[in-house]
Each structure stands twice: as structure tokens, then as C-alpha cells.
Design an enzyme around this catalytic site. Structure first.
Site, PDB file in Angstrom:
ATOM      1  N   LYS A  13       3.853   7.574  11.807  1.00 11.12           N
ATOM      2  CA  LYS A  13       5.002   7.040  11.937  1.00 11.12           C
ATOM      3  C   LYS A  13       6.480   7.907  11.708  1.00 11.12           C
ATOM      4  O   LYS A  13       7.375   8.281  12.088  1.00 11.12           O
ATOM      5  CB  LYS A  13       5.439   5.512  12.157  1.00 11.12           C
ATOM      6  N   ARG A  88       8.835  -5.242  14.043  1.00 10.25           N
ATOM      7  CA  ARG A  88       6.752  -5.436  13.362  1.00 10.25           C
ATOM      8  C   ARG A  88       7.082  -7.121  13.408  1.00 10.25           C
ATOM      9  O   ARG A  88       5.687  -7.260  13.431  1.00 10.25           O
ATOM     10  CB  ARG A  88       6.651  -5.196  11.896  1.00 10.25           C
ATOM     11  N   ARG A 121      -1.496   9.603   0.107  1.00  8.64           N
ATOM     12  CA  ARG A 121       0.020  10.176   0.555  1.00  8.64           C
ATOM     13  C   ARG A 121       1.109   9.822  -0.612  1.00  8.64           C
ATOM     14  O   ARG A 121       0.584   9.216  -2.106  1.00  8.64           O
ATOM     15  CB  ARG A 121       0.722   8.438   1.253  1.00  8.64           C
ATOM     16  N   ARG A 153       4.063   5.972  -3.564  1.00  3.66           N
ATOM     17  CA  ARG A 153       4.428   4.420  -3.843  1.00  3.66           C
ATOM     18  C   ARG A 153       3.514   3.116  -3.843  1.00  3.66           C
ATOM     19  O   ARG A 153       2.142   3.192  -3.618  1.00  3.66           O
ATOM     20  CB  ARG A 153       5.239   4.238  -2.075  1.00  3.66           C
ATOM     21  N   ARG A 164      -1.257  -4.899   3.717  1.00  3.54           N
ATOM     22  CA  ARG A 164      -0.331  -4.626   4.759  1.00  3.54           C
ATOM     23  C   ARG A 164      -1.075  -4.331   6.100  1.00  3.54           C
ATOM     24  O   ARG A 164      -0.736  -4.796   7.487  1.00  3.54           O
ATOM     25  CB  ARG A 164       0.353  -3.322   4.043  1.00  3.54           C
TER      26      ARG A 164
HETATM   27  P1  ADP Z   1       4.497   2.261   6.561  1.00  5.95           P
HETATM   28  O1  ADP Z   1       5.458   3.298   6.383  1.00  5.95           O
HETATM   29  O2  ADP Z   1       3.359   2.483   5.491  1.00  5.95           O
HETATM   30  O3  ADP Z   1       4.193   2.314   7.387  1.00  5.95           O
HETATM   31  P2  ADP Z   1       7.495   1.089   5.888  1.00  5.95           P
HETATM   32  O4  ADP Z   1       7.320   1.919   4.674  1.00  5.95           O
HETATM   33  O5  ADP Z   1       7.636   1.503   7.365  1.00  5.95           O
HETATM   34  O6  ADP Z   1       5.838   1.053   6.195  1.00  5.95           O
HETATM   35  O7  ADP Z   1       8.233  -0.574   5.429  1.00  5.95           O
HETATM   36  C1  ADP Z   1       7.140  -0.205   3.767  1.00  5.95           C
HETATM   37  C2  ADP Z   1       7.250  -2.313   3.464  1.00  5.95           C
HETATM   38  O8  ADP Z   1       9.133  -2.947   3.938  1.00  5.95           O
HETATM   39  C3  ADP Z   1       6.756  -3.155   4.268  1.00  5.95           C
HETATM   40  O9  ADP Z   1       4.643  -3.059   4.353  1.00  5.95           O
HETATM   41  C4  ADP Z   1       7.472  -3.956   4.489  1.00  5.95           C
HETATM   42  O10 ADP Z   1       7.409  -4.139   3.453  1.00  5.95           O
HETATM   43  C5  ADP Z   1       8.804  -3.851   4.479  1.00  5.95           C
HETATM   44  N1  ADP Z   1       9.499  -3.109   5.763  1.00  5.95           N
HETATM   45  C6  ADP Z   1       9.672  -2.160   6.740  1.00  5.95           C
HETATM   46  N2  ADP Z   1       9.811  -2.368   8.236  1.00  5.95           N
HETATM   47  C7  ADP Z   1      10.311  -3.811   8.147  1.00  5.95           C
HETATM   48  C8  ADP Z   1      10.306  -4.492   9.364  1.00  5.95           C
HETATM   49  N3  ADP Z   1      10.698  -4.169  10.152  1.00  5.95           N
HETATM   50  N4  ADP Z   1      10.434  -5.738   9.039  1.00  5.95           N
HETATM   51  C9  ADP Z   1       9.693  -6.613   7.545  1.00  5.95           C
HETATM   52  N5  ADP Z   1       9.319  -5.210   6.681  1.00  5.95           N
HETATM   53  C10 ADP Z   1       9.724  -4.571   6.738  1.00  5.95           C
HETATM   54  P1  ADP Z   2       3.086   5.704   8.664  1.00  8.52           P
HETATM   55  O1  ADP Z   2       4.564   5.849   8.500  1.00  8.52           O
HETATM   56  O2  ADP Z   2       3.025   5.532  10.114  1.00  8.52           O
HETATM   57  O3  ADP Z   2       3.441   4.739   7.320  1.00  8.52           O
HETATM   58  P2  ADP Z   2       3.603   8.468   7.423  1.00  8.52           P
HETATM   59  O4  ADP Z   2       4.039   9.777   8.026  1.00  8.52           O
HETATM   60  O5  ADP Z   2       3.905   8.299   6.162  1.00  8.52           O
HETATM   61  O6  ADP Z   2       2.525   7.070   8.443  1.00  8.52           O
HETATM   62  O7  ADP Z   2       1.890   9.525   7.478  1.00  8.52           O
HETATM   63  C1  ADP Z   2       0.902   8.651   6.130  1.00  8.52           C
HETATM   64  C2  ADP Z   2       0.091   9.854   5.532  1.00  8.52           C
HETATM   65  O8  ADP Z   2      -0.786  10.808   6.747  1.00  8.52           O
HETATM   66  C3  ADP Z   2       0.674  10.678   4.980  1.00  8.52           C
HETATM   67  O9  ADP Z   2       0.407  11.355   4.217  1.00  8.52           O
HETATM   68  C4  ADP Z   2       1.142  12.036   5.923  1.00  8.52           C
HETATM   69  O10 ADP Z   2       1.378  13.146   5.399  1.00  8.52           O
HETATM   70  C5  ADP Z   2      -0.415  11.251   6.595  1.00  8.52           C
HETATM   71  N1  ADP Z   2      -0.091  12.850   7.913  1.00  8.52           N
HETATM   72  C6  ADP Z   2       0.506  11.828   9.210  1.00  8.52           C
HETATM   73  N2  ADP Z   2       0.056  12.324  10.795  1.00  8.52           N
HETATM   74  C7  ADP Z   2      -1.334  12.505   9.954  1.00  8.52           C
HETATM   75  C8  ADP Z   2      -1.859  13.409  11.068  1.00  8.52           C
HETATM   76  N3  ADP Z   2      -1.778  13.405  12.297  1.00  8.52           N
HETATM   77  N4  ADP Z   2      -3.862  13.870  10.855  1.00  8.52           N
HETATM   78  C9  ADP Z   2      -3.569  13.612   8.950  1.00  8.52           C
HETATM   79  N5  ADP Z   2      -2.806  12.465   7.865  1.00  8.52           N
HETATM   80  C10 ADP Z   2      -1.687  12.388   8.569  1.00  8.52           C
END
Ligand code: ADP
Ligand code: ADP
Ligand code: ZN
Length: 209
Positions: A13, A88, A121, A153, A164
Site C-alpha cells: 500500500k 480498516r 522491510r 518497525r 496483524r
Molecule cells: P501496514 O503498512 O503494515 O499495513 P500501517 O502502517 O498502515 O501498517 O499501520 C500500522 C498500525 O497502525 C496498525 O497495525 C494499527 O495498529 C494502526 N492503524 C493504522 N491505520 C489504522 C486504522 N485505519 N484503524 C485502526 N488502526 C490503524
Molecule cells: P504496506 O504499506 O501495504 O504494509 P509496503 O508498501 O510497506 O506495504 O511494502 C511492504 C514491503 O514489501 C516493503 O519492504 C516493500 O519494499 C516491499 N514491497 C512493496 N511492493 C512490493 C512488490 N510489488 N514486490 C516485492 N516487494 C514489495
């Protein structure tokens, strides 16, 4: 363009959000980034949110909905926005109904691949960009393109990642059906290279590059 990016942790994302926001010149609004910034600053809200984030749980709707409503009211969102990681829960989606969305992009990635992505990551302390030690390595070990230091992280530990993924399946994945019923859902194969995923998103949005 008023877009939502939906997908499990590690789906890409944040990575795609950066490309989409630049393409359409719209603000990238990541609730995860906003909550981590509040935690870093040590605000009461940030400290409360931190407890949930550390456990891999969702931060309560009452907190997150308020943060997003405040952000969407700012003037730079009038031309559009890209929400990354929000909504979410169904209650968050209901709270967002006032914003007439253009589309909801759902990134589909199998679980084994999510775990591979999250386990290596690394995030930039300065600009929040996500790198991957193997799939998307930084230009220099431990350092972002902006010069910032990279860190892992704490919620990317294996145990918290499992929590998660369960939270996503139980509380967030029902939103796919919710938005499909409203004719807004665009499902994208996220299990491809970063550039191919981005190209598929543009095609789904009816854009040519
Ligand atoms: P990821 O990129 O791995 O999906 P995020 O950085 O978006 O994770 O979110 C990290 C944490 O922040 C989540 O595990 C949750 O605890 C909190 N969080 C983020 N967005 C939301 C949301 N829309 N509602 C509730 N908690 C959230
Ligand atoms: P999210 O915000 O959904 O948690 P991230 O954008 O942080 O996901 O991506 C999660 C991990 O995967 C990061 O280490 C990123 O560099 C890697 N990544 C993102 N897109 C791809 C892809 N298309 N193929 C392989 N690795 C990816
Ligand atoms: Zn950086």
C-alpha cells in the site's frame, strides 16, 4: 481523484501510494504514518495508540476517525486524496461516507509473500519510505535515498505480523465486499513487481501512463 488503498499488511500500500500520489498530484494520507508520528511526538493520543500498535491490534475507531476527518478537512484535500490504510473497519467506512470516493483499490497478495515482505522491510526515519532488503534494496546499506537512517518497525516482528494478518482477515477484509456492493472495488494482483502493479492500477483507473 478520491482513492482508498486497501490490503493486508505488507501488500504494498505505502509503496504504491507514493507512486499514485505523485502521478495524480494528490496528498498521500497514511493513518499508520500519522499514528507513528503522534507516538514519536509523545502526544497523549500517540501514547494511547502505541499500546494497540505494539500488539498488532487496530487503534480504536473513535481515535482514528477523528484524525482522518481533521486531515480531510484541510485545503489540500479539496482536489482529491489517497487514503492508505483507512478505512480498516466497517465503522470507519461508514464514517467516510461523506466523501464521495472515486475508487477503492484492493491489493491482493498471498500470505507467504506478505510474510517475506514484512520480515525484511526497513523504514526511513526521515521520510517514512519503505525499502526491502532483497526486493527493493536501498541505494546504500542502512540509508534511504533521502539520506535518512533505516529502521525495522517493532510490529514487523514475526509474532506481531501474525496477529496483524488475523486482524486484517477478521476486521478489514469484509470491506472488500462492502465496496464491491457499492461498485467501487478494483481488485489488483499485488503479487507482481512494483512497476507492474502500478501499471495495472493506472489501467484499472482508466489512465494511460
Ligand atoms: P501496514 O503498512 O503494515 O499495513 P500501517 O502502517 O498502515 O501498517 O499501520 C500500522 C498500525 O497502525 C496498525 O497495525 C494499527 O495498529 C494502526 N492503524 C493504522 N491505520 C489504522 C486504522 N485505519 N484503524 C485502526 N488502526 C490503524
Ligand atoms: P504496506 O504499506 O501495504 O504494509 P509496503 O508498501 O510497506 O506495504 O511494502 C511492504 C514491503 O514489501 C516493503 O519492504 C516493500 O519494499 C516491499 N514491497 C512493496 N511492493 C512490493 C512488490 N510489488 N514486490 C516485492 N516487494 C514489495
Ligand atoms: Zn528517506
Amino acid at each position: 481523484m478520491r482513492l482508498v488503498l486497501l490490503g493486508p499488511p505488507g501488500a504494498g500500500k505505502g509503496t504504491q501510494a507514493e507512486l499514485i500520489a505523485r502521478h495524480f498530484q494528490i496528498p498521500h494520507i497514511s493513518t499508520g504514518d500519522m499514528l507513528r508520528a503522534a507516538r514519536q511526538q509523545g502526544t497523549p493520543l500517540g501514547l494511547e495508540a502505541a499500546q494497540y500498535m505494539e500488539a498488532g491490534d487496530l487503534v480504536p475507531d473513535s481515535i482514528v476517525i477523528g484524525i482522518v476527518d481533521e486531515r480531510l478537512a484541510q485545503s489540500d484535500c479539496q482536489r482529491g486524496f489517497l487514503l492508505d490504510g483507512y478505512p480498516r473497519t466497517v465503522d470507519q467506512a461508514v464514517a467516510l461516507e461523506h466523501a464521495v470516493l472515486t475508487a477503492v483499490i484492493s491489493l491482493e497478495v498471498p500470505e507467504e509473500e506478505l510474510i517475506r515482505r514484512l520480515s525484511a522491510r526497513r523504514i526511513c526515519r526521515q521520510c517514512e519510505k519503505a525499502w526491502h532488503l532483497v526486493f527493493n534494496p536501498p541505494p546504500q546499506e542502512g540509508t534511504c535515498q533521502c539520506g535518512g537512517q533505516l529502521y525495522q518497525r517493532s510490529d514487523d516482528s514475526e509474532e506481531t505480523v501474525r496477529a496483524r494478518l488475523e486482524v486484517y482477515a477478521a476486521q478489514t477484509s469484509p470491506l472488500k465486499e462492502w465496496y464491491a456492493q457499492r461498485g467501487l472495488l478494483l481488485s489488483i494482483d499485488g503479487n507482481q513487481g512494483i512497476d507492474k502493479v502500478f501499471a495495472d492500477i493506472l489501467v484499472a483507473l482508466g489512465e494511460s501512463k
